[in-house]
Structures are given as structure tokens and as C-alpha cells.
Motif scaffolding. Structure first.
Motif, PDB file in Angstrom:
ATOM      1  N   LYS A   1      -6.372   7.575  -0.104  1.00  8.31           N
ATOM      2  CA  LYS A   1      -7.411   7.217  -1.088  1.00  8.31           C
ATOM      3  C   LYS A   1      -7.346   8.141  -2.309  1.00  8.31           C
ATOM      4  CE  LYS A   1     -10.614   5.093   2.198  1.00  8.31           C
ATOM      5  NZ  LYS A   1     -10.138   3.753   1.827  1.00  8.31           N
ATOM      6  N   LYS A   2      -7.092   9.408  -2.069  1.00  2.00           N
ATOM      7  CA  LYS A   2      -7.023  10.370  -3.173  1.00  2.00           C
ATOM      8  C   LYS A   2      -5.948   9.982  -4.183  1.00  2.00           C
ATOM      9  CE  LYS A   2      -6.184  15.323  -4.038  1.00  2.00           C
ATOM     10  NZ  LYS A   2      -5.969  16.648  -3.377  1.00  2.00           N
ATOM     11  N   TYR A   3      -4.825   9.477  -3.694  1.00  4.45           N
ATOM     12  CA  TYR A   3      -3.701   9.140  -4.577  1.00  4.45           C
ATOM     13  C   TYR A   3      -3.557   7.630  -4.809  1.00  4.45           C
ATOM     14  CZ  TYR A   3      -2.416  14.027  -4.100  1.00  4.45           C
ATOM     15  OH  TYR A   3      -2.432  15.411  -4.124  1.00  4.45           O
ATOM     16  N   ASP A   4      -4.559   6.870  -4.355  1.00  6.75           N
ATOM     17  CA  ASP A   4      -4.579   5.422  -4.547  1.00  6.75           C
ATOM     18  C   ASP A   4      -3.303   4.782  -3.993  1.00  6.75           C
ATOM     19  OD1 ASP A   4      -5.652   2.990  -5.299  1.00  6.75           O
ATOM     20  OD2 ASP A   4      -4.824   3.058  -7.323  1.00  6.75           O
ATOM     21  N   LEU A   5      -3.000   5.131  -2.749  1.00  7.48           N
ATOM     22  CA  LEU A   5      -1.825   4.594  -2.062  1.00  7.48           C
ATOM     23  C   LEU A   5      -2.262   3.850  -0.804  1.00  7.48           C
ATOM     24  CD1 LEU A   5       0.452   7.764  -2.218  1.00  7.48           C
ATOM     25  CD2 LEU A   5       0.894   5.602  -3.424  1.00  7.48           C
ATOM     26  N   PRO A   6      -1.553   2.798  -0.429  1.00  3.17           N
ATOM     27  CA  PRO A   6      -1.882   2.131   0.830  1.00  3.17           C
ATOM     28  C   PRO A   6      -1.421   2.957   2.027  1.00  3.17           C
ATOM     29  CG  PRO A   6      -0.039   1.029  -0.244  1.00  3.17           C
ATOM     30  CD  PRO A   6      -0.509   2.093  -1.194  1.00  3.17           C
ATOM     31  N   LEU A   7      -2.207   2.947   3.090  1.00  4.08           N
ATOM     32  CA  LEU A   7      -1.827   3.590   4.344  1.00  4.08           C
ATOM     33  C   LEU A   7      -1.507   2.502   5.357  1.00  4.08           C
ATOM     34  CD1 LEU A   7      -1.495   5.979   6.310  1.00  4.08           C
ATOM     35  CD2 LEU A   7      -3.939   5.776   6.820  1.00  4.08           C
ATOM     36  N   ILE A   8      -0.288   2.531   5.870  1.00  4.35           N
ATOM     37  CA  ILE A   8       0.156   1.619   6.933  1.00  4.35           C
ATOM     38  C   ILE A   8       0.035   2.359   8.260  1.00  4.35           C
ATOM     39  CG2 ILE A   8       2.101   0.309   7.854  1.00  4.35           C
ATOM     40  CD1 ILE A   8       3.276   0.363   4.951  1.00  4.35           C
ATOM     41  N   VAL A   9      -0.585   1.728   9.244  1.00  2.00           N
ATOM     42  CA  VAL A   9      -0.649   2.309  10.583  1.00  2.00           C
ATOM     43  C   VAL A   9       0.128   1.413  11.539  1.00  2.00           C
ATOM     44  CG1 VAL A   9      -2.127   2.924  12.540  1.00  2.00           C
ATOM     45  CG2 VAL A   9      -2.857   3.466  10.217  1.00  2.00           C
TER      46      VAL A   9
END
Length: 374
Positions: free
Chosen positions: A178-186
Motif C-alpha cells: 500500500k505504501k508504494y501503491d503496488l499489488p500484493l499477490i498471495v
């Protein structure tokens, strides 16, 4: 006699777990019937994929979902979606991604081989894996220092194969994303909780349909609507080689429905009782000592670990594993700790009475060893 015995193959007792190498799961009769019915008619596949996303979302709490051929395909497609988005030119040239934001940050302790390397699945989606931290230790700073203008996404792998301590938690990964406006894939391939990681803030979560859910060979990605839209678009590119048939989509939907209505806690406790019984009986066999242990990744799965006293028996765990597999039926155990003298028994794939077959085989193998030693 089952289908595989009719083909001339040995019957298999699976005490290893829901492993791809042994066919993952045995599906429910209701799922099988649903698949047969689905296979006998035509359907607009694109419309079916969209409807499947709707149905799966009811059980995951996601905005949408994309069906895949399996969790490995889900990794490749999710990565491709984060890189190519809806750019058809980019979609059609993946996995070649030169000039695009294509770096995928993964903790070194999560760079595992699950039968194939996770990083290879990332590369299939056009991603350039960036491993950060150390095998046994990673910190948020390792991840943040790796973020740059070429970063397309972060990935977190939840698996018993990964290092279980010293890694950055999924909650902290969410904060960094969220801080770097990136998607997180789990990658939650074998996980049983279909809501946990989305509720924690992950953007795309990948599940296997043939593991905990006990569906056919399949999987799905659940997550944010726009990203799921990008995932479906990848079927115009690399996803074409990973397409899933109508009957498997239907079977997955029925399996998800049944899974959502099942009392998994009660089933886990029943399996634990079975394993406690098996532990007591194995302890009666000279040269073997058993204990009931919980799954390494914290899931509510209770297995028996059987320690082989090689000094007493004159053979190691590998010898007993080989004897179990050579028999008919062939018994396949969970052998992640075989080098430490431990044989694992996973109750989830066992059919009624098979734990007694395993016990009798262990007794017979040990008796044979003792006879040879006298």
C-alpha cells in the motif's frame, strides 16, 4: 477394482497429503456427477468464466475471481496481469516483457520448489523475480530497498515448503504494498481459509481447486475487480496454454459450494482422533516411536510423525518408505523429514480403514526386518 487398477497400475493409499504427484484430491460423488452433466452440453466459455467469478466471490469475499488450470497457472496469470494489465500488445508478447514494469519481489525464504520453482511460474508470466533478504531472515527494509520504477508487484507464498520463521509477515507485506501503491499477490495454494488473505488486504490471492477444496484439477485467483479483469484478459495470451475446460470449471464451482457448507473444524478434530489412535498403536511396534504434530504452516491439520530407531532396527526411514511403496497397495507417506528418520502420515487423503492397512504394513515390515536380523 478402480480405474487405475484396470489399467494395470497398483492401487495407491495416499498418506502423503493432497499432493499433485498422487492426483491431489479425491472428489466428492456430487462433484463428479456435476462435472459429467456439465461435459454433455455447450456453453459460452467467456460467460461461464465471468459467472464462475461471481459464484466464487460469494465464498471468498472478493470483488471477483478468475478460474485457472491450477495454482501454478494462477501465479503466472496473476503476474502477467500485474505487468501487462489490459495492454493487448503486451499481453500478446508475454512472457517477453522487456521495457515494461516487470520485477516481482519475493522473499528468499519463499523462493521454493513445490514440484517446480515458484520463480519459474513468475517468469512464465513475464516477471523478473527479485529475491530479497536471506534464506532464514528477511526484514521490511529488504523489501522496501528493492522497490523501484520497474517493480510490478510483491508476492507472498504461504506454504509448508517455505521458511516458517524470520520472514516478513503477510500483514507487513500488505502495508509495504500500500505504501508504494503496488499489488500484493498471495500464493495460498493449499490453504483452507478462503477469506483470510483478502481480508488482510492482499490484492490477488491464488488457490488450488484440487487441494483443500477437493475439487478437480483447477484453481482460481480471487481479488480486486480491475486486477481480476486483467487476469481474464491473459487468456488471450499466455493463459491460452493454461486454459481450463467447462467441466472442470463446473466441478470447481460445485466443490467450492460443498466446501463452504462443510464443518471443516469438526473434520479436523475427527482426523486428529484417528491420528491419536494410530500413534498409540505404532508405539507398540519395536523400533518405531510416534507423535501427533500440527501442520508446519499452522493449518489445523494433525499428522503422525513416526521416528525410526535405525540403531535398533538396522535400517533407516528410507528403507521402510521404500518397502511401503513397493507393496500392493502402494502406501505413499509424507517424507519431508525422512533424512531425520521421520515418516509422516497425513490423515486427510485416507479412505475409511486405510489407517489400519498402514499399521498392519508397518508391523509386517518391522517383523521382516527383525527376522532378517536374527
Amino acid at each position: 477394482m478402480n480405474v487405475y487398477e484396470e489399467l494395470g497400475l497398483k492401487r495407491v493409499i495416499n498418506a502423503s497429503g493432497k499432493m499433485t504427484a498422487l492426483g491431489a484430491s479425491v472428489i466428492d460423488a456430487g462433484v463428479a456427477d456435476y462435472m459429467v452433466r456439465a461435459s454433455m452440453d455447450y456453453v459460452n466459455i467467456e460467460a461461464l468464466m465471468e459467472k464462475a467469478g461471481e459464484v466464487i466471490s460469494k465464498y471468498t469475499g472478493a470483488q471477483d475471481a478468475c478460474v485457472t488450470a491450477g495454482a501454478a497457472a494462477g501465479i503466472a496469470i496473476a503476474v502477467a496481469a500485474c505487468i501487462a494489465k489490459d495492454d493487448i500488445d503486451a499481453i500478446e508478447r508475454l512472457p517477453v516483457s522487456k521495457g515494461l514494469r516487470n520485477e516481482i519481489i519475493i522473499q528468499k525464504g519463499h523462493s521454493i520448489d513445490f514440484g517446480a520453482p515458484v520463480v519459474q511460474m513468475i517468469r512464465l508470466g513475464g516477471g523478473v523475480p527479485v529475491e530479497v533478504g536471506h534464506t532464514n531472515k528477511a526484514a521490511p527494509l529488504h523489501i522496501e530497498r528493492a522497490v523501484n520504477e520497474k517493480t510490478a508487484a510483491l508476492i507472498y507464498v504461504k506454504s509448508h515448503h517455505t521458511v516458517q520463521k524470520g520472514m516478513v509477515s503477510v500483514e507487513k507485506m500488505v502495508n509495504i504494498a500500500k505504501k508504494y501503491d503496488l499489488p500484493l499477490i498471495v500464493d495460498a495454494a493449499a490453504e483452507g481459509d478462503l477469506k483470510k488473505y483478502l481480508a488482510a488486504g492482499a490484492d490477488l490471492v491464488i488457490y488450488s481447486g484440487g487441494k483443500a477444496i477437493e475439487g478437480p484439477t483447477s484453481g482460481f485467483i480471487a481479488g480486486r475487480r480491475n486486477l481480476i479483469g486483467y487476469c481474464r484478459l491473459q487468456y488471450r495470451g499466455i493463459g491460452r496454454a493454461m486454459k481450463v475446460g467447462k467441466e472442470n470449471i463446473a466441478g470447481l464451482l460445485k466443490a467450492v459450494e460443498l466446501y463452504g457448507s462443510r464443518d471443516n473444524r469438526e473434520e479436523a478434530l475427527r482426523q486428529k482422533e484417528e491420528m491419536e489412535w494410530l500413534k498409540v498403536e505404532v508405539d507398540k511396534i519395536d523400533g518405531l516411536e510416534a507423535e501427533v504434530v500440527q501442520d508446519e504452516a499452522g493449518r489445523e491439520i494433525y499428522r503422525v510423525h513416526i521416528r525410526v530407531d535405525s540403531g535398533f532396527l538396522g535400517v533407516d526411514a528410507k528403507h521402510i518408505i521404500d518397502e511401503l511403496e513397493r507393496g500392493d497397495p502402494a502406501v505413499y507417506t509424507r517424507n519431508h523429514y525422512a533424512n531425520m528418520g521421520i515418516i509422516g502420515i497425513d490423515p486427510r487423503p485416507l479412505k475409511e480403514g486405510e489407517e489400519r492397512v498402514i499399521l498392519n504394513r508397518l508391523r509386517s515390515i518391522v517383523e521382516d526386518i527383525k527376522r532378517r536380523n536374527t
